[in-house]
Design a protein around this motif. Structure first.
Motif, PDB file in Angstrom:
ATOM      1  N   THR A   6     -14.635  -0.002  -1.666  1.00  0.00           N
ATOM      2  CA  THR A   6     -14.177   1.216  -2.550  1.00  0.00           C
ATOM      3  C   THR A   6     -12.589   1.060  -2.879  1.00  0.00           C
ATOM      4  O   THR A   6     -11.936   0.094  -2.547  1.00  0.00           O
ATOM      5  N   LEU A   7     -12.182   2.263  -3.305  1.00  0.00           N
ATOM      6  CA  LEU A   7     -10.892   2.362  -3.638  1.00  0.00           C
ATOM      7  C   LEU A   7      -9.886   2.245  -2.420  1.00  0.00           C
ATOM      8  O   LEU A   7      -8.778   1.324  -2.451  1.00  0.00           O
ATOM      9  N   LYS A   8     -10.341   2.687  -1.288  1.00  0.00           N
ATOM     10  CA  LYS A   8      -9.367   2.153   0.121  1.00  0.00           C
ATOM     11  C   LYS A   8      -9.665   0.782   0.366  1.00  0.00           C
ATOM     12  O   LYS A   8      -8.459   0.315   0.740  1.00  0.00           O
ATOM     13  N   THR A   9     -10.521   0.121   0.058  1.00  0.00           N
ATOM     14  CA  THR A   9     -10.756  -1.321   0.395  1.00  0.00           C
ATOM     15  C   THR A   9      -9.633  -1.832  -0.556  1.00  0.00           C
ATOM     16  O   THR A   9      -8.893  -3.009   0.143  1.00  0.00           O
ATOM     17  N   ILE A  10      -9.488  -1.561  -1.683  1.00  0.00           N
ATOM     18  CA  ILE A  10      -8.479  -2.106  -2.635  1.00  0.00           C
ATOM     19  C   ILE A  10      -7.024  -1.779  -1.977  1.00  0.00           C
ATOM     20  O   ILE A  10      -5.908  -2.623  -1.977  1.00  0.00           O
ATOM     21  N   ALA A  11      -6.847  -0.673  -1.720  1.00  0.00           N
ATOM     22  CA  ALA A  11      -5.723  -0.107  -1.165  1.00  0.00           C
ATOM     23  C   ALA A  11      -5.440  -0.730  -0.040  1.00  0.00           C
ATOM     24  O   ALA A  11      -3.962  -1.116   0.000  1.00  0.00           O
ATOM     25  N   ASP A  12      -6.059  -0.937   0.905  1.00  0.00           N
ATOM     26  CA  ASP A  12      -5.794  -1.655   2.054  1.00  0.00           C
ATOM     27  C   ASP A  12      -5.286  -3.114   1.685  1.00  0.00           C
ATOM     28  O   ASP A  12      -4.477  -3.908   2.207  1.00  0.00           O
ATOM     29  N   ARG A  13      -5.864  -3.669   0.980  1.00  0.00           N
ATOM     30  CA  ARG A  13      -5.799  -5.276   0.378  1.00  0.00           C
ATOM     31  C   ARG A  13      -4.200  -5.280  -0.082  1.00  0.00           C
ATOM     32  O   ARG A  13      -3.732  -6.318   0.312  1.00  0.00           O
ATOM     33  N   VAL A  14      -4.045  -4.329  -1.188  1.00  0.00           N
ATOM     34  CA  VAL A  14      -2.676  -4.310  -1.652  1.00  0.00           C
ATOM     35  C   VAL A  14      -1.689  -3.999  -1.223  1.00  0.00           C
ATOM     36  O   VAL A  14      -0.417  -4.275  -1.195  1.00  0.00           O
ATOM     37  N   GLY A  15      -2.002  -2.721  -0.255  1.00  0.00           N
ATOM     38  CA  GLY A  15      -0.768  -2.195   0.668  1.00  0.00           C
ATOM     39  C   GLY A  15      -0.409  -0.931  -0.323  1.00  0.00           C
ATOM     40  O   GLY A  15       1.028  -0.803  -0.330  1.00  0.00           O
ATOM     41  N   VAL A  16      -1.182  -0.142  -1.093  1.00  0.00           N
ATOM     42  CA  VAL A  16      -0.617   0.867  -1.744  1.00  0.00           C
ATOM     43  C   VAL A  16      -1.672   2.111  -1.226  1.00  0.00           C
ATOM     44  O   VAL A  16      -2.588   1.981  -0.711  1.00  0.00           O
ATOM     45  N   THR A  17      -1.289   3.207  -1.870  1.00  0.00           N
ATOM     46  CA  THR A  17      -2.301   4.429  -1.723  1.00  0.00           C
ATOM     47  C   THR A  17      -3.511   4.325  -2.507  1.00  0.00           C
ATOM     48  O   THR A  17      -3.535   3.754  -3.557  1.00  0.00           O
ATOM     49  N   VAL A  18      -4.472   4.991  -2.000  1.00  0.00           N
ATOM     50  CA  VAL A  18      -5.794   5.292  -2.945  1.00  0.00           C
ATOM     51  C   VAL A  18      -5.481   5.637  -4.169  1.00  0.00           C
ATOM     52  O   VAL A  18      -6.029   5.503  -5.201  1.00  0.00           O
ATOM     53  N   SER A  19      -4.789   6.802  -4.341  1.00  0.00           N
ATOM     54  CA  SER A  19      -4.515   7.470  -5.395  1.00  0.00           C
ATOM     55  C   SER A  19      -3.781   6.373  -6.510  1.00  0.00           C
ATOM     56  O   SER A  19      -4.004   6.429  -7.542  1.00  0.00           O
ATOM     57  N   ALA A  20      -2.807   5.560  -6.006  1.00  0.00           N
ATOM     58  CA  ALA A  20      -2.354   4.626  -6.848  1.00  0.00           C
ATOM     59  C   ALA A  20      -3.274   3.560  -7.560  1.00  0.00           C
ATOM     60  O   ALA A  20      -3.283   3.312  -8.491  1.00  0.00           O
ATOM     61  N   VAL A  21      -4.260   3.179  -6.316  1.00  0.00           N
ATOM     62  CA  VAL A  21      -5.259   2.311  -7.032  1.00  0.00           C
ATOM     63  C   VAL A  21      -6.066   2.977  -8.155  1.00  0.00           C
ATOM     64  O   VAL A  21      -6.331   2.507  -9.079  1.00  0.00           O
ATOM     65  N   SER A  22      -6.376   4.149  -7.760  1.00  0.00           N
ATOM     66  CA  SER A  22      -7.221   5.033  -9.090  1.00  0.00           C
ATOM     67  C   SER A  22      -6.428   5.290 -10.359  1.00  0.00           C
ATOM     68  O   SER A  22      -7.119   4.917 -11.294  1.00  0.00           O
ATOM     69  N   LEU A  23      -5.166   5.131  -9.905  1.00  0.00           N
ATOM     70  CA  LEU A  23      -4.426   5.388 -11.482  1.00  0.00           C
ATOM     71  C   LEU A  23      -4.360   3.832 -12.246  1.00  0.00           C
ATOM     72  O   LEU A  23      -4.354   3.797 -13.224  1.00  0.00           O
ATOM     73  N   ALA A  24      -4.224   2.921 -11.449  1.00  0.00           N
ATOM     74  CA  ALA A  24      -4.034   1.517 -11.958  1.00  0.00           C
ATOM     75  C   ALA A  24      -5.252   1.163 -12.632  1.00  0.00           C
ATOM     76  O   ALA A  24      -5.347   0.552 -13.491  1.00  0.00           O
ATOM     77  N   LEU A  25      -6.343   1.542 -12.016  1.00  0.00           N
ATOM     78  CA  LEU A  25      -7.758   1.110 -12.417  1.00  0.00           C
ATOM     79  C   LEU A  25      -7.957   1.748 -13.659  1.00  0.00           C
ATOM     80  O   LEU A  25      -8.918   1.343 -14.573  1.00  0.00           O
ATOM     81  N   ARG A  26      -7.265   2.924 -14.099  1.00  0.00           N
ATOM     82  CA  ARG A  26      -7.362   3.392 -15.429  1.00  0.00           C
ATOM     83  C   ARG A  26      -6.171   3.257 -16.387  1.00  0.00           C
ATOM     84  O   ARG A  26      -5.929   3.773 -17.157  1.00  0.00           O
ATOM     85  N   ASP A  27      -5.347   2.081 -15.926  1.00  0.00           N
ATOM     86  CA  ASP A  27      -4.416   1.636 -16.511  1.00  0.00           C
ATOM     87  C   ASP A  27      -3.246   2.722 -16.877  1.00  0.00           C
ATOM     88  O   ASP A  27      -2.486   2.594 -18.044  1.00  0.00           O
ATOM     89  N   ASP A  28      -3.128   3.780 -15.864  1.00  0.00           N
ATOM     90  CA  ASP A  28      -2.117   4.718 -15.999  1.00  0.00           C
ATOM     91  C   ASP A  28      -0.806   4.145 -15.909  1.00  0.00           C
ATOM     92  O   ASP A  28      -0.318   3.457 -15.025  1.00  0.00           O
ATOM     93  N   PRO A  29       0.328   4.334 -16.971  1.00  0.00           N
ATOM     94  CA  PRO A  29       1.492   3.748 -17.087  1.00  0.00           C
ATOM     95  C   PRO A  29       2.471   4.441 -15.959  1.00  0.00           C
ATOM     96  O   PRO A  29       3.681   3.851 -15.623  1.00  0.00           O
ATOM     97  N   ARG A  30       1.979   5.537 -15.141  1.00  0.00           N
ATOM     98  CA  ARG A  30       2.686   5.872 -14.090  1.00  0.00           C
ATOM     99  C   ARG A  30       2.788   4.990 -12.861  1.00  0.00           C
ATOM    100  O   ARG A  30       3.581   4.831 -12.114  1.00  0.00           O
ATOM    101  N   ILE A  31       1.974   3.848 -12.821  1.00  0.00           N
ATOM    102  CA  ILE A  31       2.136   2.741 -11.937  1.00  0.00           C
ATOM    103  C   ILE A  31       2.375   1.541 -12.613  1.00  0.00           C
ATOM    104  O   ILE A  31       2.106   1.083 -13.984  1.00  0.00           O
ATOM    105  N   SER A  32       3.693   0.967 -11.996  1.00  0.00           N
ATOM    106  CA  SER A  32       4.226  -0.237 -12.782  1.00  0.00           C
ATOM    107  C   SER A  32       3.369  -1.207 -13.290  1.00  0.00           C
ATOM    108  O   SER A  32       2.226  -1.477 -12.673  1.00  0.00           O
ATOM    109  N   ARG A  33       3.685  -2.177 -14.476  1.00  0.00           N
ATOM    110  CA  ARG A  33       2.689  -3.018 -14.911  1.00  0.00           C
ATOM    111  C   ARG A  33       2.260  -4.110 -13.671  1.00  0.00           C
ATOM    112  O   ARG A  33       1.199  -4.623 -13.552  1.00  0.00           O
ATOM    113  N   ALA A  34       3.383  -4.407 -12.880  1.00  0.00           N
ATOM    114  CA  ALA A  34       3.279  -5.328 -11.629  1.00  0.00           C
ATOM    115  C   ALA A  34       2.195  -4.993 -10.737  1.00  0.00           C
ATOM    116  O   ALA A  34       1.258  -5.691 -10.307  1.00  0.00           O
TER     117      ALA A  34
END
Length: 347
Positions: A6-34
């Protein structure tokens, strides 16, 4: 079986919030490229698959559209599919599809199932005999305020958008072409009274005959199914008449193909000994032998316009229902010509 990531699984793996994962998977520029790249890589490694169903529930939009065609045994109706599918794919919509087999009960069941599965809209080629009650009556309350567009066949007084061919115009074009070539003995094959296309085409044929001062008798109008077999069998009957027609106007290309097949068995040359016309201008019409004179129904324009209307309704547009009529085109090929000298002669 392992739990689906789930999104939470990814968030726990990377160490970010679930909302950050959701935005990143939609390639939202509010999340840094790295960070986006780290999240997207983790999603790929974990085998994450976007759950459109869950997202649809959150949005109140399943992302799917339903298409119900009346009869796939007639290739003409499948031509709409390609034009609609391309537009829906462009809009990131997935199609649910039903073949109603020209059967009201199958159509009704699909309409209910489509609503139960949360389809966001429906494009419908109504089966023969469909009435306003079938779309607006108490048994289909789930269609009230539901995005629905009818194509090809009309249903009188319904409160939904419709995009249809100008069938009366198509027959006028055919009849006038044959009349100008010198034909005065006509036969009409096919149709009936269960669809708007059949009623409108036959009505237009009768009107043109009347305007030309030509009689319409029991030897002129012949109803039957839209099939090769009907066209084939009807030529036998027409040739047996004391005064056979010199021009056969068919409700559809399918019937006309059957007539052409029968012509060859009788040694008749379509376009020389007898004129034959179709309607729809299916892809095969240009490749029959000889090539069939027909009326081209603009399946491309009808399919595209219906898709646009449906997407607009799904986006919330609430203007009064529209009925758009698309003009067809006459395509003259080799199955029509002047009447043979002295009328039709069997060979």
């Amino acid at each position: 079986m392992a739990n689906r990531p789930t999104l939470k699984t990814i968030a726990d793996r990377v160490g970010v919030t679930v909302s950050a994962v959701s935005l990143a998977l939609r390639d939202d520029p509010r999340i840094s490229r790295a960070t986006r790249e780290r999240i997207q890589q983790a999603a790929e490694t974990l085998g994450y698959v976007y759950n459109r169903h869950a997202a649809g529930l959150r949005r109140g939009d399943s992302g799917t559209v339903a298409v119900c065609l009346n009869d796939l045994s007639n290739p003409f109706f499948t031509e709409f599919l390609g034009h609609m599918e391309a537009r829906f794919r462009e809009a990131d919509r997935m199609m649910l599809f039903c073949h109603a087999h020209e059967t009201p009960s199958i159509q009704a069941r699909f309409i209910r199932q489509m609503a139960e599965h949360g389809a966001a809209g429906l494009i419908l080629v109504p089966v023969a005999g469909t009435t306003r009650e079938d779309l607006d009556g108490p048994q289909v309350r789930h269609l009230r305020d539901f995005p629905l567009v009818l194509i090809s066949r009309d249903v009188d007084d319904t409160g939904f958008d419709r995009v249809i061919n100008d069938d009366e115009m198509g027959i006028r074009l055919l009849f006038d072409h044959l009349y100008a070539a010198g034909h005065r003995r006509f036969a009409w094959l096919g149709g009936g009274g269960d669809t708007s296309t059949a009623r409108d085409r036959e009505r237009s044929f009768r009107q043109r005959m009347d305007a030309a001062g030509l009689p319409v008798t029991t030897e002129t109008i012949h109803h039957g199914p839209t099939s090769l077999a009907f066209g084939d069998a009807m030529l036998e009957r027409l040739l047996a008449l004391p005064t056979p027609p010199t021009a056969i106007v068919c409700f559809s290309d399918i019937i006309a193909f059957g007539v052409l097949a029968a012509c060859y068995r009788h040694g008749l040359r379509p376009g020389i000994d007898i004129s034959v016309t179709g309607f729809d201008d299916m892809g095969a019409a240009a490749y029959s032998a000889p090539a069939l004179t027909s009326v081209r129904v603009r399946t491309d324009l009808i399919g595209q316009r219906a898709s646009e209307l449906l997407l607009a309704r799904m986006a919330g547009e609430r203007h009064p229902p529209v009925r758009e009529v698309v003009p067809p085109e006459l395509v003259v090929r080799n199955t029509t010509g002047p009447p043979a000298h002295g009328g039709l002669v069997q060979r």
